[in-house]
Design a protein around this motif. Structure first.
Motif, short mmCIF file in Angstrom:
data_model
loop_
_atom_site.label_atom_id
_atom_site.label_comp_id
_atom_site.label_asym_id
_atom_site.label_seq_id
_atom_site.Cartn_x
_atom_site.Cartn_y
_atom_site.Cartn_z
N ALA A 291 0.83 -1.20 0.00
CA ALA A 291 0.00 0.00 0.00
C ALA A 291 0.86 1.25 0.00
N ALA A 292 0.34 2.29 -0.61
CA ALA A 292 1.04 3.58 -0.65
C ALA A 292 0.03 4.69 -0.41
N PRO A 293 0.46 5.76 0.22
CA PRO A 293 -0.45 6.90 0.38
C PRO A 293 -0.86 7.42 -1.01
N LEU A 294 -1.97 8.10 -1.05
CA LEU A 294 -2.43 8.67 -2.32
C LEU A 294 -1.65 9.95 -2.61
N PRO A 295 -1.47 10.25 -3.89
CA PRO A 295 -0.84 11.53 -4.23
C PRO A 295 -1.72 12.68 -3.74
N VAL A 296 -1.12 13.84 -3.56
CA VAL A 296 -1.89 15.01 -3.19
C VAL A 296 -2.89 15.30 -4.32
N ALA A 297 -4.14 15.48 -3.95
CA ALA A 297 -5.19 15.69 -4.95
C ALA A 297 -5.07 17.08 -5.57
N GLU A 298 -5.20 17.12 -6.87
CA GLU A 298 -5.23 18.38 -7.61
C GLU A 298 -6.67 18.64 -8.03
N THR A 299 -7.21 19.79 -7.65
CA THR A 299 -8.59 20.13 -7.99
C THR A 299 -8.68 20.68 -9.40
N LEU A 300 -9.58 20.12 -10.17
CA LEU A 300 -9.83 20.59 -11.53
C LEU A 300 -11.28 21.06 -11.63
#
Length: 127
Positions: free
Chosen positions: A77-86
């Motif tokens: 498991a890996a943390p999720l990337p930082v979310a980019e808002t579109l």
């Protein structure tokens, strides 16, 4: 090979005056989603600007980080990337559309007058 995963959002608070938020079930769905996404090792994460979309990403990221930090399956498991808002990922404004047509709806059935202040699933479906 690249892989694209499309996810809408967890269950919103349908039929509530404040529809743009996750229901308790939606929060649970987002956490389960996060645990799954943690195993996919995403390169990027894009999210729409609506509150229910942002909440889904936040609960998913929290669950993924928890799984990745834990002793079991942490290697997978890996943390999720930082979310980019579109902004382009916003859904169409269904409630705004219904509100625009509310005078016509009320003219056809007075029960629709309750929609802005006391919405129900049944009334929203009928609208």
């Amino acid at each position: 090979m690249a892989r694209l995963v499309l996810i809408r959002h967890g269950q919103a608070s349908y039929g509530q005056a404040d529809y743009d938020r996750l229901s308790p079930k939606g929060e649970q769905q987002a956490r389960v989603l996060g645990a799954h996404l943690a195993t996919l090792r995403l390169d990027a994460l894009f999210v729409g600007p609506l509150r229910r979309q942002q909440q889904t990403a936040a609960f998913a990221a929290e669950a993924a980080a928890h799984l990745a930090a834990g002793p079991t399956d942490a290697a997978e498991a890996a943390p999720l990337p930082v979310a980019e808002t579109l902004p382009e990922l916003a859904e169409y404004p269904a409630f705004d559309l219904v509100t625009k047509f509310l005078p016509k709806l009320v003219a056809e059935d007075a029960a629709f007058a309750a929609l802005p202040t006391a919405p129900t699933r049944e009334l929203a479906d009928r609208a």
